[in-house]
Design a protein around this motif. Structure first.
Motif, PDB file in Angstrom:
ATOM      1  N   ARG A  35       0.794  -1.232   0.000  1.00  0.00           N
ATOM      2  CA  ARG A  35       0.000   0.000   0.000  1.00  0.00           C
ATOM      3  C   ARG A  35       0.825   1.280   0.000  1.00  0.00           C
ATOM      4  NH1 ARG A  35      -2.404   0.832   6.039  1.00  0.00           N
ATOM      5  NH2 ARG A  35      -0.417   0.553   7.084  1.00  0.00           N
ATOM      6  N   PHE A  36       2.037   1.253   0.551  1.00  0.00           N
ATOM      7  CA  PHE A  36       2.812   2.490   0.616  1.00  0.00           C
ATOM      8  C   PHE A  36       3.592   2.764  -0.658  1.00  0.00           C
ATOM      9  CE2 PHE A  36       2.273   1.568   5.173  1.00  0.00           C
ATOM     10  CZ  PHE A  36       1.590   2.716   5.500  1.00  0.00           C
ATOM     11  N   PHE A  37       3.780   1.739  -1.497  1.00  0.00           N
ATOM     12  CA  PHE A  37       4.479   2.006  -2.751  1.00  0.00           C
ATOM     13  C   PHE A  37       3.658   1.630  -3.982  1.00  0.00           C
ATOM     14  CE2 PHE A  37       5.717  -2.260  -1.520  1.00  0.00           C
ATOM     15  CZ  PHE A  37       5.643  -2.979  -2.697  1.00  0.00           C
ATOM     16  N   TRP A  38       2.521   0.983  -3.800  1.00  0.00           N
ATOM     17  CA  TRP A  38       1.637   0.682  -4.919  1.00  0.00           C
ATOM     18  C   TRP A  38       0.184   0.660  -4.447  1.00  0.00           C
ATOM     19  CZ3 TRP A  38       2.821   1.567  -9.563  1.00  0.00           C
ATOM     20  CH2 TRP A  38       1.956   1.181 -10.576  1.00  0.00           C
ATOM     21  N   PRO A  39      -0.320   1.819  -4.024  1.00  0.00           N
ATOM     22  CA  PRO A  39      -1.697   1.847  -3.506  1.00  0.00           C
ATOM     23  C   PRO A  39      -2.722   1.687  -4.629  1.00  0.00           C
ATOM     24  CG  PRO A  39      -0.790   4.065  -3.613  1.00  0.00           C
ATOM     25  CD  PRO A  39       0.324   3.129  -4.008  1.00  0.00           C
ATOM     26  N   ARG A  40      -3.697   0.834  -4.403  1.00  0.00           N
ATOM     27  CA  ARG A  40      -4.767   0.622  -5.362  1.00  0.00           C
ATOM     28  C   ARG A  40      -6.074   0.405  -4.623  1.00  0.00           C
ATOM     29  NH1 ARG A  40      -1.896   2.784  -7.786  1.00  0.00           N
ATOM     30  NH2 ARG A  40      -0.808   2.294  -9.688  1.00  0.00           N
ATOM     31  N   GLU A  97       2.327   7.951  -5.180  1.00  0.00           N
ATOM     32  CA  GLU A  97       1.105   8.745  -5.117  1.00  0.00           C
ATOM     33  C   GLU A  97       0.816   9.119  -3.676  1.00  0.00           C
ATOM     34  OE1 GLU A  97      -2.010   6.435  -6.842  1.00  0.00           O
ATOM     35  OE2 GLU A  97      -0.960   6.237  -8.737  1.00  0.00           O
ATOM     36  N   SER A  98       0.497  10.369  -3.457  1.00  0.00           N
ATOM     37  CA  SER A  98       0.114  10.820  -2.127  1.00  0.00           C
ATOM     38  C   SER A  98      -0.853  11.987  -2.272  1.00  0.00           C
ATOM     39  CB  SER A  98       1.348  11.248  -1.331  1.00  0.00           C
ATOM     40  OG  SER A  98       0.947  11.828  -0.112  1.00  0.00           O
ATOM     41  N   GLU A  99      -2.120  11.710  -2.026  1.00  0.00           N
ATOM     42  CA  GLU A  99      -3.110  12.786  -2.115  1.00  0.00           C
ATOM     43  C   GLU A  99      -2.855  13.890  -1.090  1.00  0.00           C
ATOM     44  OE1 GLU A  99      -7.877  13.647  -1.897  1.00  0.00           O
ATOM     45  OE2 GLU A  99      -7.206  11.575  -2.081  1.00  0.00           O
ATOM     46  N   ILE A 101      -0.045  15.058  -0.020  1.00  0.00           N
ATOM     47  CA  ILE A 101       1.026  15.916  -0.535  1.00  0.00           C
ATOM     48  C   ILE A 101       0.518  16.744  -1.710  1.00  0.00           C
ATOM     49  CG2 ILE A 101       3.297  15.901  -1.659  1.00  0.00           C
ATOM     50  CD1 ILE A 101       4.001  13.551   0.220  1.00  0.00           C
ATOM     51  N   LEU A 102      -0.324  16.150  -2.543  1.00  0.00           N
ATOM     52  CA  LEU A 102      -0.936  16.910  -3.629  1.00  0.00           C
ATOM     53  C   LEU A 102      -1.737  18.082  -3.070  1.00  0.00           C
ATOM     54  CD1 LEU A 102      -1.703  17.323  -6.602  1.00  0.00           C
ATOM     55  CD2 LEU A 102      -3.556  15.660  -6.237  1.00  0.00           C
ATOM     56  N   ARG A 103      -2.457  17.842  -1.992  1.00  0.00           N
ATOM     57  CA  ARG A 103      -3.237  18.917  -1.376  1.00  0.00           C
ATOM     58  C   ARG A 103      -2.333  20.009  -0.803  1.00  0.00           C
ATOM     59  NH1 ARG A 103      -8.850  17.174   0.761  1.00  0.00           N
ATOM     60  NH2 ARG A 103      -9.364  15.527  -0.710  1.00  0.00           N
ATOM     61  N   PHE A 104      -1.167  19.613  -0.253  1.00  0.00           N
ATOM     62  CA  PHE A 104      -0.208  20.620   0.215  1.00  0.00           C
ATOM     63  C   PHE A 104       0.255  21.485  -0.959  1.00  0.00           C
ATOM     64  CE2 PHE A 104       1.160  17.532   3.735  1.00  0.00           C
ATOM     65  CZ  PHE A 104       0.307  18.114   4.649  1.00  0.00           C
ATOM     66  N   LEU A 105       0.543  20.845  -2.077  1.00  0.00           N
ATOM     67  CA  LEU A 105       1.002  21.557  -3.261  1.00  0.00           C
ATOM     68  C   LEU A 105      -0.032  22.592  -3.700  1.00  0.00           C
ATOM     69  CD1 LEU A 105       3.080  21.797  -5.609  1.00  0.00           C
ATOM     70  CD2 LEU A 105       1.666  20.143  -6.822  1.00  0.00           C
ATOM     71  N   LEU A 106      -1.298  22.244  -3.576  1.00  0.00           N
ATOM     72  CA  LEU A 106      -2.389  23.138  -3.968  1.00  0.00           C
ATOM     73  C   LEU A 106      -2.942  23.914  -2.776  1.00  0.00           C
ATOM     74  CD1 LEU A 106      -4.213  20.606  -6.305  1.00  0.00           C
ATOM     75  CD2 LEU A 106      -2.607  22.408  -6.968  1.00  0.00           C
ATOM     76  N   GLU A 113      -7.110  25.435   7.746  1.00  0.00           N
ATOM     77  CA  GLU A 113      -7.736  24.422   8.591  1.00  0.00           C
ATOM     78  C   GLU A 113      -8.074  23.155   7.788  1.00  0.00           C
ATOM     79  OE1 GLU A 113     -10.895  27.510   7.506  1.00  0.00           O
ATOM     80  OE2 GLU A 113      -8.870  27.560   8.319  1.00  0.00           O
ATOM     81  N   LEU A 114      -8.363  23.286   6.503  1.00  0.00           N
ATOM     82  CA  LEU A 114      -8.619  22.104   5.684  1.00  0.00           C
ATOM     83  C   LEU A 114      -7.329  21.348   5.377  1.00  0.00           C
ATOM     84  CD1 LEU A 114     -11.358  23.329   3.177  1.00  0.00           C
ATOM     85  CD2 LEU A 114     -11.622  21.931   5.228  1.00  0.00           C
ATOM     86  N   LEU A 115      -6.223  22.075   5.277  1.00  0.00           N
ATOM     87  CA  LEU A 115      -4.942  21.410   5.039  1.00  0.00           C
ATOM     88  C   LEU A 115      -4.525  20.563   6.239  1.00  0.00           C
ATOM     89  CD1 LEU A 115      -2.971  24.197   3.177  1.00  0.00           C
ATOM     90  CD2 LEU A 115      -4.008  22.128   2.219  1.00  0.00           C
ATOM     91  N   MET A 116      -5.028  20.911   7.408  1.00  0.00           N
ATOM     92  CA  MET A 116      -4.707  20.112   8.597  1.00  0.00           C
ATOM     93  C   MET A 116      -5.247  18.696   8.479  1.00  0.00           C
ATOM     94  SD  MET A 116      -2.653  21.699  10.430  1.00  0.00           S
ATOM     95  CE  MET A 116      -2.646  20.513  11.763  1.00  0.00           C
ATOM     96  N   ASP A 117      -6.326  18.487   7.721  1.00  0.00           N
ATOM     97  CA  ASP A 117      -6.816  17.128   7.469  1.00  0.00           C
ATOM     98  C   ASP A 117      -5.735  16.301   6.776  1.00  0.00           C
ATOM     99  OD1 ASP A 117      -9.277  17.676   8.617  1.00  0.00           O
ATOM    100  OD2 ASP A 117     -10.240  18.101   6.677  1.00  0.00           O
ATOM    101  N   SER A 118      -5.019  16.941   5.864  1.00  0.00           N
ATOM    102  CA  SER A 118      -3.930  16.246   5.169  1.00  0.00           C
ATOM    103  C   SER A 118      -2.793  15.925   6.123  1.00  0.00           C
ATOM    104  CB  SER A 118      -3.417  17.089   4.000  1.00  0.00           C
ATOM    105  OG  SER A 118      -4.426  17.207   3.017  1.00  0.00           O
ATOM    106  N   VAL A 119      -2.485  16.852   7.017  1.00  0.00           N
ATOM    107  CA  VAL A 119      -1.436  16.605   8.012  1.00  0.00           C
ATOM    108  C   VAL A 119      -1.831  15.424   8.893  1.00  0.00           C
ATOM    109  CG1 VAL A 119      -0.254  17.559  10.036  1.00  0.00           C
ATOM    110  CG2 VAL A 119      -0.620  18.986   8.013  1.00  0.00           C
ATOM    111  N   ARG A 120      -3.080  15.411   9.339  1.00  0.00           N
ATOM    112  CA  ARG A 120      -3.558  14.311  10.175  1.00  0.00           C
ATOM    113  C   ARG A 120      -3.509  12.976   9.426  1.00  0.00           C
ATOM    114  NH1 ARG A 120      -6.451  18.584  12.426  1.00  0.00           N
ATOM    115  NH2 ARG A 120      -8.116  18.561  10.882  1.00  0.00           N
ATOM    116  N   GLN A 121      -3.835  13.002   8.131  1.00  0.00           N
ATOM    117  CA  GLN A 121      -3.806  11.768   7.353  1.00  0.00           C
ATOM    118  C   GLN A 121      -2.371  11.236   7.195  1.00  0.00           C
ATOM    119  OE1 GLN A 121      -6.502   9.883   6.234  1.00  0.00           O
ATOM    120  NE2 GLN A 121      -4.811   8.439   6.039  1.00  0.00           N
ATOM    121  N   VAL A 122      -1.430  12.123   6.919  1.00  0.00           N
ATOM    122  CA  VAL A 122      -0.030  11.695   6.808  1.00  0.00           C
ATOM    123  C   VAL A 122       0.429  11.102   8.137  1.00  0.00           C
ATOM    124  CG1 VAL A 122       2.342  12.531   6.520  1.00  0.00           C
ATOM    125  CG2 VAL A 122       0.577  13.262   4.938  1.00  0.00           C
ATOM    126  N   ARG A 123       0.061  11.729   9.233  1.00  0.00           N
ATOM    127  CA  ARG A 123       0.418  11.216  10.565  1.00  0.00           C
ATOM    128  C   ARG A 123      -0.206   9.836  10.799  1.00  0.00           C
ATOM    129  NH1 ARG A 123      -1.085  11.030  15.966  1.00  0.00           N
ATOM    130  NH2 ARG A 123       0.619  11.469  17.416  1.00  0.00           N
TER     131      ARG A 123
END
Length: 129
Positions: A35-40, A97-99, A101-106, A113-123
């Motif tokens: 899952r960490f190198f080939w998520p599907r 692939e990392s959604e 990180i994509l959200r951080f880029l955008l 506060e919405l970007l914090m959801d991405s931080v929580r997901q990475v954690r």
């Protein structure tokens, strides 16, 4: 050799390692081990299993266990030849692939506060290991 989707090759590789796998076990192995190198998505894995069967690279049979019916897959001779040919070819470049990180880029498009959801997901992903 025509290139196939790497998802197909990952599934065929698993089928080559063991005589037969129930479909749910294949998805579990891919989720647990890759899952960490080939998520599907699981739906994509099930669709790919059907495609491999239709193309003659995998065979499927149904089994009953109690009240349940399950599909069990195995690799065919053509599937084994395909895996050997794929392993003999040069690999494609690495992509991850990392959604989040994509959200951080955008990030300029969303409130902090919405970007914090991405931080929580990475954690959560890091702690799930």
């Amino acid at each position: 050799m025509a290139r196939t989707a790497t998802t197909s090759n990952a599934i065929l590789g698993l089928l080559a390692l063991r005589p037969s796998w129930p479909a749910y076990e294949i998805t579990r192995q891919l989720r647990r081990n890759m899952r960490f190198f080939w998520p599907r998505a699981e739906s994509r894995i099930y669709a790919e299993l059907r495609r491999l069967q239709e193309s003659g690279l995998a065979a499927a049979r149904t089994e009953r266990t109690g009240d349940r019916t399950r599909t069990v897959y195995s690799i065919t001779g053509a599937g084994r030849r395909h895996v050997r040919a794929w392993l003999s070819s040069p690999p494609r470049a690495t992509t991850l692939e990392s959604e989040p990180i994509l959200r951080f880029l955008l990030g300029d498009l969303a409130p902090p506060e919405l970007l914090m959801d991405s931080v929580r997901q990475v954690r959560a992903d890091a702690l799930a290991v």
